[in-house]
Design an enzyme around this catalytic site. Structure first.
Site, PDB file in Angstrom:
ATOM      1  N   LYS C 196       6.656   8.218   1.432  1.00  0.00           N
ATOM      2  CA  LYS C 196       5.824   8.284   2.639  1.00  0.00           C
ATOM      3  C   LYS C 196       4.625   7.379   2.465  1.00  0.00           C
ATOM      4  O   LYS C 196       3.822   7.539   1.543  1.00  0.00           O
ATOM      5  CB  LYS C 196       5.329   9.702   2.922  1.00  0.00           C
ATOM      6  CG  LYS C 196       4.626   9.781   4.280  1.00  0.00           C
ATOM      7  CD  LYS C 196       3.775  11.018   4.466  1.00  0.00           C
ATOM      8  CE  LYS C 196       2.381  10.873   3.932  1.00  0.00           C
ATOM      9  NZ  LYS C 196       1.506   9.955   4.695  1.00  0.00           N
ATOM     10  N   GLU C 270      -1.874   9.719  -9.635  1.00  0.00           N
ATOM     11  CA  GLU C 270      -2.816   8.616  -9.853  1.00  0.00           C
ATOM     12  C   GLU C 270      -3.913   8.821  -8.829  1.00  0.00           C
ATOM     13  O   GLU C 270      -3.724   8.570  -7.646  1.00  0.00           O
ATOM     14  CB  GLU C 270      -2.088   7.277  -9.676  1.00  0.00           C
ATOM     15  CG  GLU C 270      -2.757   6.140 -10.418  1.00  0.00           C
ATOM     16  CD  GLU C 270      -3.818   5.465  -9.572  1.00  0.00           C
ATOM     17  OE1 GLU C 270      -4.971   5.972  -9.590  1.00  0.00           O
ATOM     18  OE2 GLU C 270      -3.517   4.477  -8.907  1.00  0.00           O
ATOM     19  N   CYS C 304      -9.163   2.584  -6.385  1.00  0.00           N
ATOM     20  CA  CYS C 304      -9.446   3.792  -7.163  1.00  0.00           C
ATOM     21  C   CYS C 304     -10.086   3.447  -8.499  1.00  0.00           C
ATOM     22  O   CYS C 304     -10.857   4.221  -9.041  1.00  0.00           O
ATOM     23  CB  CYS C 304      -8.173   4.594  -7.366  1.00  0.00           C
ATOM     24  SG  CYS C 304      -6.784   3.573  -7.836  1.00  0.00           S
ATOM     25  N   GLU C 401     -16.844   9.559  -5.614  1.00  0.00           N
ATOM     26  CA  GLU C 401     -16.073   8.365  -5.289  1.00  0.00           C
ATOM     27  C   GLU C 401     -16.275   8.054  -3.807  1.00  0.00           C
ATOM     28  O   GLU C 401     -15.924   8.854  -2.944  1.00  0.00           O
ATOM     29  CB  GLU C 401     -14.582   8.596  -5.569  1.00  0.00           C
ATOM     30  CG  GLU C 401     -13.768   7.346  -5.311  1.00  0.00           C
ATOM     31  CD  GLU C 401     -12.272   7.530  -5.529  1.00  0.00           C
ATOM     32  OE1 GLU C 401     -11.723   8.548  -5.104  1.00  0.00           O
ATOM     33  OE2 GLU C 401     -11.664   6.635  -6.147  1.00  0.00           O
TER      34      GLU C 401
END
Lengths: 307, 297, 492
Positions: C196, C270, C304, C401
Site C-alpha cells: 500500500k 523503519e 526520516c 521529529e
C-alpha cells in the site's frame, strides 16, 4: 623587516591547515554543474564569460604577428556583432607585452603577462623581481606570477609568502595574479592552504594553473579557492579575484564556472574585475554558441578565426 | 526430634537463595520467600520471589554495565565467557548435586545437563570475536566511500527462561545474548532458584563485570508485564509463553519499539541438541550499524 | 593611401545581476490515467470508492485512486497467496533473478517519465527525483536480482526459505524508492507482495505496476492496494499475511507492533528519527556546511534520517552560523519541476501545517529563527528553509521529529558531550560526524546509537548499504545483504 598587507614579514605565521573533504567538494562541484542555464540566462552568461576571458597565447613560437591577431580578436571577438564584449585581457609572455600594449591601446582590454620564471618558477628571486619590474614598465596591466612550488612542497612557506609579497611590491600599479599550479600541489588541502597564503601575501587574484601542467583548472579546485576567497571576505571584508586557467574549452564549461562563482561568492564577483577565465580555444566555442543562438542553426569553426 | 548435640551430628549450614543483581546477592526487596520442596515434599530451601522493584533494580544494574561490556574488546569478552565455563567445570560436582537434590534429576541427567551447559558456554565464548566478521561486511557502494556494516549489541535485554530445564535452558538463552555484548536480566521460575543461584555464583567468580548478567527468580505473571512496559529495556526474549503472555509481551513492547524474541520451551535433553546453539540466537539481540567514510585525497 | 589606425570600437562587459531563467522539465510525454483503483492479480481493478491525489506544488488534482476496503485488501492478499503458491514459489531462483533484472532495466528506461511523475505527485525537486530516487530505485532491483539465486551464500551456510506473503506499507517521502526497497528484496527472497502506497503519493506505484506488466511478472506476485491508513490497517491485520514491513512514523509503527502481538507475523519497522549532525572544530567546514544543508533540506526535510539536530562545537558556532546564513540565501525554493530548484513543495497541507506549528514552537520556546530570504510561490505548499539558533535540548524543535526543512542548532564542548547529546533521544536512525581526524571519527561513530553513521557526509544511500534504526527508529534493515533477513526464514 617590512610590512606587507598588514603582516610583518619576518613574523609571518603560516595559516593553519584547514581540511578540505575531497569527496564532498567534488560532489558539490558536480551538483553545481547540473544547473540548467537556458535562453536569456545562457546568452547573458556567455557574453559575461567572453568579457572575463584572458585570451592567452603562451608558446615559444609566439611572434608579434600572432599577438596582434589575438589582440584584434580580443577587442572585437566577432566583427559585426557589437553585442559581444571584448575579452578581459590578452595574456602573453613578457617580451610581447609592448606589442600587445600597442595593439590594444585605447580599447580597455588589459595586457596581462606571465612572469617569475613562468611556468616552473625555478629561478632566483632577484631575477624574478627584475623581470616583473621590466614587464610592468613595458606596459603590463596585470602580472601572472607562479609560486615557488619547490619551496612550497619543501614546507618553506615563509619563502613562498615572501616571494609573493615582494612581487606585489615589484608590480607597483599592476595587479598581481598568483598562480598556484594546483596540478602540482595535488591535494585540496594544499590548494586551500596555498590560496590562503597567497591572499595573505597580497595577491589581487589567485589563479589555478599555468596551463602547462595537467590537470589544470578543474571545477572542484576552483570551488576550494573560491571558498577561501569567501572566507577571507567574511573575515576582512576584502575581495580577492579568481582565475581558473587551462582546460576550460567549451561554452558549457564556462557556464559551469560562472554558476560556481555566482552561487559561492555572489553578484559582486560576476565581473571581469573579479573573475577571469584563462583560455584560448574557449572563445571560439562561445562565439559558436552565440552564433547558434542568433542563427538558430549549429555553427562551424570555419566561420571563426584562429586564436 | 533430636538436636544435633544429642546425635553428635553436625548442623548443616543451609544456603539462602537470594537474587543476583549488579554482582551482589541481595534479598528481594519485598522480603518474600517461597519454600522449595523436593519431589518427596521435603523442604529444600527458601527462595526469593523477585518483585517488580527487583526487576527495576536489575535493569538499572544492567544499564550501568551495558556500555562498558559492549565496549570491551571481543577477545576479552570471549575470554570472560570461557572463564565462566572454566568456573562451571570446576563446580560441576556441586552443580550436578544441586540438580539432583533440589531439582529431582537423576545423577545421569544432571551430569549431562551440566556438561551441556559448560559446552554451550564454550561454544558461545568462541563467537564473541567472530560475530563482526560473519555478520558484518564492507558494502561496495557505487561511490568513493568506505562503507561497512557491523553488528552491535542492542543494549539491555530481559530474558524469561522456560520451566523445563533450569540450568541448560537458562545458559542457552543467556550465553548468546551476552556474547553479543548485551547486558542481561534473566528471570527464572522460583523453583529454579537453587541451580540459578549456583550459576550466579559461577558468574560472580568468572571475571564477568558486575551487572552484565543479573539473575532473578520469580513469577512470570508478575515480572513479564513490568518488563514489557519498562522504558529502559531494549529487547526481551522469552521461552515458552502462552498466547496471552505473547500478546501481553509484544503489545507492551510496542510502546518503546522493543525487540521481542520468543521461542518454545524444551526439555534439557532437547536443549542439549546442537541445533539449539545457533548464530541466529545471537542475531535477534544485535543491531546492524552501517557507517560511511569518504575516500579522497 | 593608408588610413590611420583607429582606436578600436569595443563593447563593455554586460552588467552584473545574472539570473537563471526558469528551466522547467517538460511534462509533455508523461501519461497517466485520471483514475486508478488497485492493481491485483496482474490487472488494474476498480475500487468501490475513490479519493483524489494532488500536485502539492499547484494544489491541482492529478488523479483519483481507490480507497481500498477490507474486501479489496482481502482480494489482493488472496491474489498474492495464489501468486505465491501457483507461480512464484515454483519459479526457479535464477528466473526470479531475471524478472528483477528486467524490472531494473525497465525502471531505467522509464526513468525520466517516472521522475517527473514523482515530482508532480510528491513535490520533490526534479533534480532529486531524477538524480537520486530513480537511479536508486533501479539499483535496488538490480542489486537484489542478483541475490535471488545466491541466497544459500548469504548467511554462512544457513538454510533459508521464503516467508510467504508480505504486506508492506510505505510513506510519501520517497514513494517509488520505498516501493523498490520493499518489493525487490521480498521478491528476490521468493515472497509475494501486497503493498500500500501512501495516500498522497500513489501515482508512481501505479506506473510501477505497468512496469510489472511490461516485465511479464506472473499475476499476483506483486499487488497494490491504494487507500489511507484504514487500508493499511486492514492489510497488516489480514490473517493470511506472513510478514509485515512498514516504513513511516513511530506512532503508526507502535500501533502495528501492538496489533501484530501474538500473531506470529514477522515484522520490520523503519520509523522516525531525529538525527544528530555533529560538527567538530577540525572539520572541513565548507563541506560540512554542504553536509548540513543536504542533511536537513534534501527532499524538504521529509527524510526520516534527516540531520535535524545540528551539534556544533562551541568554538566554531559563530563561524558555522555565518556560513549557514550565507548558504541559506543561495537556496532556490520553488517549482519542483524547475531543474534548478533546490527545495520543492511540502508534500501536503497537513504536513505544512505541522511544520508551521513547529516554526511557531521554536520561537515560543525561545530559539532564534533564521529563514531563507527566498520568495515563495503564491500557490502550493511551500515553506522557507529554516534553522534555529539558541536551541536548548528541551525545546520541542530539538526533540520532536518535524519532517520538514527545519534545523535546530545546538552546541557541545567535548566529544563526550557531543556523543551524550547525540544519543539523548528515543530515536536512533542516523547521525553525521564531521572531523578531519580519522581516529576521532571512528571512536565517535562506535559510540553513537544509530543505524546509519555518515562520516564527513550525509544522506548517502546505496542498494548495497543496509539502512535502518536502533531504538524507537525501528528494527530490521533494508539494503545490502542484511536487507535479505527480514524476508527469509533462516535456519542453522
Amino acid at each position: 623587516m617590512s610590512v606587507h598587507n598588514g603582516v610583518v614579514r619576518s613574523a609571518y605565521h603560516p595559516p593553519a591547515w584547514k581540511a578540505v573533504d575531497a569527496v564532498a567538494v567534488e560532489a558539490r562541484a558536480a551538483a553545481l554543474g547540473t544547473r540548467s542555464i537556458k535562453k536569456a540566462a545562457k546568452l547573458q552568461g556567455l557574453l559575461l564569460a567572453v568579457s572575463m576571458i584572458d585570451l592567452t597565447t603562451l608558446e615559444g613560437s609566439d611572434t608579434p604577428g600572432k599577438v596582434r591577431d589575438l589582440c584584434a580578436k580580443a577587442m572585437r571577438p566577432l566583427p559585426g556583432r557589437s553585442d559581444i564584449p571584448s575579452t578581459g585581457a590578452v595574456c602573453v609572455y613578457p617580451p610581447l607585452v609592448a606589442v600587445a600594449k600597442e595593439a590594444l591601446a585605447g580599447s580597455g582590454v588589459k595586457v596581462a603577462a606571465v612572469a617569475t620564471y613562468f611556468p616552473s618558477g625555478q629561478g632566483d628571486l632577484a631575477m624574478k623581481l627584475e623581470e616583473v619590474r621590466r614587464t610592468v614598465e613595458a606596459g603590463a596591466d596585470e602580472i601572472d606570477m607562479v609560486i615557488d612550488r619547490r619551496a612550497f612542497l619543501m614546507g618553506d612557506y615563509a619563502k613562498v609568502f615572501d616571494e609573493i609579497a615582494a612581487t606585489v611590491e615589484a608590480c607597483g600599479p599592476a595587479h598581481l595574479k598568483v598562480i598556484l599550479e594546483t596540478g602540482e600541489l595535488q591535494t585540496y588541502d594544499k590548494v586551500r592552504f596555498a590560496s590562503q597564503l597567497a591572499i595573505d601575501a597580497g595577491a589581487h587574484f589567485i589563479k589555478t594553473s599555468t596551463g602547462k601542467v595537467q590537470p589544470a583548472a578543474t571545477l572542484p579546485v576552483t570551488l576550494v579557492m573560491l571558498e577561501v576567497i569567501r572566507e577571507h571576505y567574511f573575515k576582512t571584508g576584502k575581495m580577492v579575484g579568481m582565475k581558473p586557467a587551462g582546460g576550460i574549452r567549451t561554452a558549457k564549461d564556462a557556464l559551469k564556472y560562472l554558476v560556481m562563482v555566482n552561487e559561492t561568492l555572489g553578484d559582486a564577483w560576476m565581473s571581469p574585475d573579479w573573475f577571469r577565465l584563462g583560455a584560448s580555444v574557449l572563445l571560439n566555442d562561445i562565439l559558436m554558441q552565440l552564433e547558434k543562438e542568433r542563427l538558430g542553426a549549429y555553427d562551424s569553426l570555419r566561420y571563426h578565426t584562429l586564436g | 526430634m533430636k538436636t544435633p548435640a544429642q546425635t553428635n551430628m553436625r548442623l548443616t549450614v543451609a544456603k539462602t537463595y537470594k537474587l543476583f543483581i549488579g554482582g551482589a546477592f541481595p534479598r528481594t526487596e519485598s522480603g518474600r520467600s517461597v519454600a522449595l520442596r523436593n519431589r518427596s515434599g521435603e523442604f529444600v530451601a527458601n527462595a526469593s520471589r523477585a518483585s517488580r522493584k527487583d526487576l527495576r533494580e536489575a535493569v538499572v544494574a544492567a544499564r550501568k554495565a551495558a556500555e562498558s561490556w559492549a565496549g570491551r574488546t571481543a577477545y576479552l569478552r570471549s575470554q570472560i565467557l570461557y572463564r565462566a565455563a572454566e568456573m562451571m567445570e570446576s563446580r560441576r560436582e556441586s552443580l550436578t548435586a544441586t540438580l539432583v537434590k533440589a531439582h529431582g534429576k537423576t545423577a545421569k541427567a544432571a551430569e549431562a545437563e551440566v556438561s551441556a551447559s559448560i559446552d554451550r558456554l564454550v561454544w558461545y565464548a568462541g563467537w564473541c570475536d567472530k560475530l563482526t566478521q560473519v555478520l558484518g561486511n564492507q558494502n561496495p557502494v557505487a561511490g568513493p566511500f568506505f562503507n561497512m556494516s557491523s553488528p552491535e549489541a542492542t543494549g539491555v535485554v530481559v530474558l524469561f527462561a522456560g520451566e523445563s530445564s533450569p540450568l541448560l535452558g537458562l545458559v542457552s538463552i543467556v550465553a548468546p545474548v551476552i556474547c553479543g555484548g548485551n547486558a542481561v536480566v534473566a528471570c527464572s521460575p522460583i523453583a529454579h532458584a537453587p541451580i540459578v543461584i549456583d550459576f550466579a555464583e559461577v558468574l560472580a567468580t568468572s571475571d564477568l563485570p558486575a551487572g552484565v548478567v543479573n539473575l532473578l527468580t520469580g513469577n512470570r505473571d508478575e515480572l513479564l508485564p513490568t518488563a514489557a512496559s519498562h522504558r529502559d529495556i531494549d529487547a526481551i526474549g522469552a521461552v515458552g509463553l502462552s498466547m496471552e503472555e505473547q500478546v501481553l509481551l509484544e503489545g507492551g513492547a510496542s510502546a518503546t519499539i522493543k525487540r521481542v524474541w520468543i521461542d518454545t520451551d524444551r526439555t534439557s535433553s532437547a536443549w542439549a541438541l546442537a541445533d539449539h546453539q545457533s548464530l541466529y540466537r545471537i542475531t535477534p539481540f544485535l543491531e546492524v550499524k552501517t557507517s560511511w567514510h569518504p575516500m579522497g585525497l | 593611401m593608408a588610413t590611420k589606425k583607429q582606436t578600436p570600437k569595443t563593447t563593455a562587459a554586460p552588467a552584473a545581476g545574472w539570473k537563471y531563467e526558469p528551466a522547467l522539465e517538460s511534462t509533455d510525454h508523461v501519461r497517466f490515467e485520471k483514475r486508478y483503483g488497485h492493481f491485483i492479480d496482474g490487472k488494474f481493478t476498480a475500487a468501490k470508492s475513490y479519493f483524489g491525489a494532488i500536485n502539492p506544488a499547484t494544489e491541482e488534482q492529478l488523479a483519483e485512486f481507490g480507497q481500498g476496503s477490507a474486501a479489496e485488501v482481502d482480494t489482493a492478499v488472496k491474489s498474492a497467496r495464489r501468486g505465491y503458491e501457483k507461480y512464484w514459489s515454483k519459479t526457479p531462483p535464477s528466473e526470479r533473478a531475471k524478472y528483477l533484472y528486467r524490472i531494473a532495466r525497465l525502471l531505467q528506461e522509464h526513468a525520466r517519465e517516472l521522475a517527473i511523475l514523482e515530482t508532480m505527485n510528491g513535490g520533490k525537486p526534479i533534480k532529486e527525483s531524477r538524480d537520486v530516487d530513480l537511479p536508486l530505485a533501479a539499483a535496488h532491483f538490480f542489486y537484489y536480482a542478483g541475490w535471488a539465486d545466491k541466497l544459500q551464500y548469504a548467511f554462512g551456510g544457513a538454510q533459508v526459505a521464503p516467508l510467504g506473503v508480505a504486506g508492506q506499507v510505505i510513506p510519501w517521502n520517497f514513494p517509488l524508492l520505498m516501493a523498490a526497497w520493499k518489493i525487490a528484496p521480498a521478491l528476490a527472497c521468493g515472497n509475494t507482495v501486497v503493498l500500500k502506497a501512501a495516500e498522497t503519493t500513489p501515482l508512481t506505484a501505479m506506473k510501477l505496476a505497468e512496469i510489472f506488466q511490461e516485465a511479464d511478472l506472473p499475476p499476483g506476485v506483486v499487488n497494490f492496494v491504494n487507500g489511507d491508513g484504514r487500508t493499511g490497517a486492514a492489510l497488516v491485520n489480514h490473517p493470511d499475511i506472513n510478514k509485515v514491513a512498514f516504513t513511516g512514523s513511530t506512532e503508526v509503527g507502535r500501533a502495528i507492533q501492538k496489533q501484530l502481538a501474538g500473531t506470529g507475523k514477522r515484522l520490520t519497522l523503519e520509523l522516525g528519527g531525529k538525527g544528530a549532525n555533529i560538527i567538530f572544530d577540525d572539520a572541513a567546514l565548507d563541506q560540512a556546511i554542504e553536509g548540513i544543508i543536504s542533511g536537513i533540506f534534501f527532499n524538504q526535510g521529509h527524510v526520516c534520517c534527516a540531520g535535524s539536530r545540528l551539534l556544533v562545537q562551541e568554538s566554531i558556532h559563530d563561524e558555522v552560523v555565518r556560513r549557514l546564513t550565507h548558504r541559506l540565501s543561495t537556496l532556490r525554493v520553488g517549482n519542483p519541476l524547475d531543474k534548478n530548484t533546490d527545495v520543492g513543495a511540502i508534500n501536503s497541507r497537513a504536513q505544512l501545517d505541522k511544520i508551521e506549528a513547529y516554526l511557531g514552537y521554536g520561537v515560543e520556546d525561545g530559539a532564534v529563527r533564521h529563514s531563507a530570504p527566498c520568495p515563495l510561490p503564491g500557490r502550493g505548499f511551500f515553506v522557507a528553509p529554516t534553522f534555529f539558533t539558541g536551541v536548548a535540548p528541551a525545546h520541542r524543535i530539538a526533540a520532536d521529529e518535524i519532517f520538514g526543512p527545519v534545523l535546530s542548532v545546538m552546541t557541545f564542548r567535548t566529544p563526550e558531550e557531543a556523543v551524550a547529546k547525540a544519543n539523548a533521544t528515543p530515536y536512533g536512525l542516523s547521525a553525521g560526524i564531521w572531523t578531519d581526524k580519522g581516529s576521532k571519527l571512528f571512536a565517535v561513530a562506535s559510540q553513537l546509537k544509530a543505524g546509519v553513521i555518515w562520516g564527513n557526509s550525509f544522506n548517502r544511500f546505496d542498494a548495497t548499504s543496509p539502512f535502518g534504526g536502533f531504538k524507537e527508529s525501528g528494527f530490521g534493515r533494508e539494503g545490502g545483504r542484511q536487507g535479505l533477513l527480514p524476508y527469509l526464514e533462516v535456519r542453522g
